[in-house]
Design a protein around this motif. Sequence first.
Motif, mmCIF file in Angstrom:
data_model
loop_
_atom_site.group_PDB
_atom_site.id
_atom_site.type_symbol
_atom_site.label_atom_id
_atom_site.label_comp_id
_atom_site.label_asym_id
_atom_site.label_seq_id
_atom_site.Cartn_x
_atom_site.Cartn_y
_atom_site.Cartn_z
ATOM 1 N N ALA A 123 27.910 29.417 30.026
ATOM 2 C CA ALA A 123 27.007 28.372 29.559
ATOM 3 C C ALA A 123 27.652 26.995 29.704
ATOM 4 O O ALA A 123 27.011 26.027 30.155
ATOM 5 C CB ALA A 123 26.620 28.630 28.103
ATOM 6 N N ASN A 127 26.381 23.933 32.117
ATOM 7 C CA ASN A 127 26.093 22.597 31.585
ATOM 8 C C ASN A 127 26.834 21.527 32.373
ATOM 9 O O ASN A 127 26.261 20.478 32.728
ATOM 10 C CB ASN A 127 26.499 22.524 30.109
ATOM 11 C CG ASN A 127 25.563 23.291 29.202
ATOM 12 O OD1 ASN A 127 24.383 23.470 29.527
ATOM 13 N ND2 ASN A 127 26.063 23.766 28.066
ATOM 14 N N VAL A 131 25.082 18.480 34.741
ATOM 15 C CA VAL A 131 25.328 17.058 34.476
ATOM 16 C C VAL A 131 25.952 16.380 35.696
ATOM 17 O O VAL A 131 25.525 15.293 36.115
ATOM 18 C CB VAL A 131 26.235 16.887 33.241
ATOM 19 C CG1 VAL A 131 26.661 15.424 33.087
ATOM 20 C CG2 VAL A 131 25.520 17.355 31.984
ATOM 21 N N PHE A 361 22.431 27.554 37.037
ATOM 22 C CA PHE A 361 21.558 27.911 35.918
ATOM 23 C C PHE A 361 21.064 29.353 36.047
ATOM 24 O O PHE A 361 21.115 30.134 35.089
ATOM 25 C CB PHE A 361 20.353 26.962 35.843
ATOM 26 C CG PHE A 361 19.426 27.280 34.702
ATOM 27 C CD1 PHE A 361 19.696 26.810 33.421
ATOM 28 C CD2 PHE A 361 18.301 28.068 34.889
ATOM 29 C CE1 PHE A 361 18.858 27.115 32.361
ATOM 30 C CE2 PHE A 361 17.462 28.389 33.835
ATOM 31 C CZ PHE A 361 17.738 27.905 32.566
ATOM 32 N N TYR A 445 34.177 20.862 27.686
ATOM 33 C CA TYR A 445 33.381 19.955 26.858
ATOM 34 C C TYR A 445 34.154 18.699 26.467
ATOM 35 O O TYR A 445 33.565 17.611 26.335
ATOM 36 C CB TYR A 445 32.898 20.681 25.601
ATOM 37 C CG TYR A 445 31.795 21.673 25.874
ATOM 38 C CD1 TYR A 445 30.637 21.293 26.553
ATOM 39 C CD2 TYR A 445 31.900 22.999 25.452
ATOM 40 C CE1 TYR A 445 29.621 22.201 26.810
ATOM 41 C CE2 TYR A 445 30.885 23.914 25.703
ATOM 42 C CZ TYR A 445 29.747 23.511 26.380
ATOM 43 O OH TYR A 445 28.740 24.409 26.633
#
Length: 530
Positions: A123, A127, A131, A361, A445
């Motif tokens: 995941a 992401n 982006v 995705f 992240y």
Amino acid sequence: MPTTGNPVLNLSVFAVFVLITLYVVYRASSRNVTASDYYAAGGSFTGAQNGVALSGDFLSAASFLGISGGIAAHGYDGFLYSVGWVVAWLVGLLLIAEGLRNTGRFTVGDVLAFRMRQRPVRAAAANATLVISFFYMIAQMAGAGGLVALLLDVTSKWGQALLIALVGMIMVAYVLIGGMKGTTWVQIIKAVLLLLCVTTMTVFLLGKFGLSLSAIMQQAAENNELGAAVLDPGAKYGFSAMSKLDFVSLALSLVLGIASLPHVLMRFYTVPNAVEARRSVVWATWTMVIFYLCTLVIGFGAMALVGTDTIAAAPGGENSAAPLLAFRIGGAVLLGIVSAVAFATILAVVAGLTLAASASFAHDVYANVIKRGDAEPRREIRVARLTAVVVGALSIIGGIAANGQNVAFLVSLALALAASANLSTILYTIFWRRFNTVGTLWSIYGGLGSCLVLILFSPVLSGSRTSIFPDVDFAWFPLGNPGIVSIPFSFLCGFVATILSKPDADKAALAAEMEVRAIAGIGVKGGTGS
């Protein structure tokens, strides 16, 4: 003097390219039977073919329009983008290509999740890919708007927005119809045409100036308000401490970002083994060297023959330097050819980006997070195609908003995001056995989040005349590129989080297997090819 040439001729040459490539894509699509065919062309391309396609995937509107425009406007400082982008391929060749090919299947998420907890890592990888791809696509679509304004003499914002939307719909069609195999052939055709185009313009220019690069640069300096200073460092970045720091940050993003771009990394899966993956990077690197040497001549040639002031006043600004030069030295016919190649460049690169985003995705989120690895291949491909439509629509909206920005600069932001989110995570995953799931998530992240925050509050968005929103000011970060902060921060996040957390339970065997596969290729379909 008119600068748009013949709009009908420009559009006709472009239409011929689109029809030919759509036919190629359609023929290639007949062999898209499995998920491997759609995402990775079944690993059927040679190193040479994939290397040319790699260069086609990366030689974008930023390279052709943005670099030549940057050189035409800022001289030496504009050429620094080229240096960074050529050197960057060594990172891919020496550190990433072989390990990535040996440990993944379709996406970056395959490598990052190989020995980690699958769902959170996949995941996070998806992401980051979405982006990064979105930022990169905004740059390409912004280039499309400026090019259309110049070639078809469409000066209204609504007219340019409509044509950006048209370009976006064509590139989505490439992905929907052809998958990776069709998109790869489009990249190969585009790369060959682009090299022929820039080589032809370079030969014309050198011939006009008696085969003397010095003569071109001398006339260029005479045609620029800075004079001979434009041939030295400092025309764009200045000599203040903050300007130098901004340049170092930009250089760091350029050198480390390319080998972290999802659509570039996906190309290592389209070859049968690691030897061909390395060969791909060698071919791509030499292609880049030839291309960027030509853009040096084209950029200074545009400064010499067209003039920096004329370029700045033209629709599309700096991005119009190469088309204006083409019209000056070859008339409407050469302008039409250059225009078609520039359009093709944008289409092909955005198609590759859309494929990477949709594959990430569909494969990482839908197949492995939602369906827990039990997705039907046809259904997975259908989800990838639906995602391509959504990503295409978002890129059109973003391109309209960023229309008029220098595309090379916008791409540098995408590279900062890619290096911040992906580079540390990939290197730690391949080379550090202790690295764990917590470290992976913090690395992705932490890098991605810090980079986004710094871009949001930088002069890129607000606070200066060249900002996307020049009438407001909420900038507190002084640098235009955040790479010098966000890239080391990503490495730090991954290291500290791994040291402070427990090793993943029952993952030691997978870590050992990954190490053997990454280095020796044992256990990989096709092996190392040796």
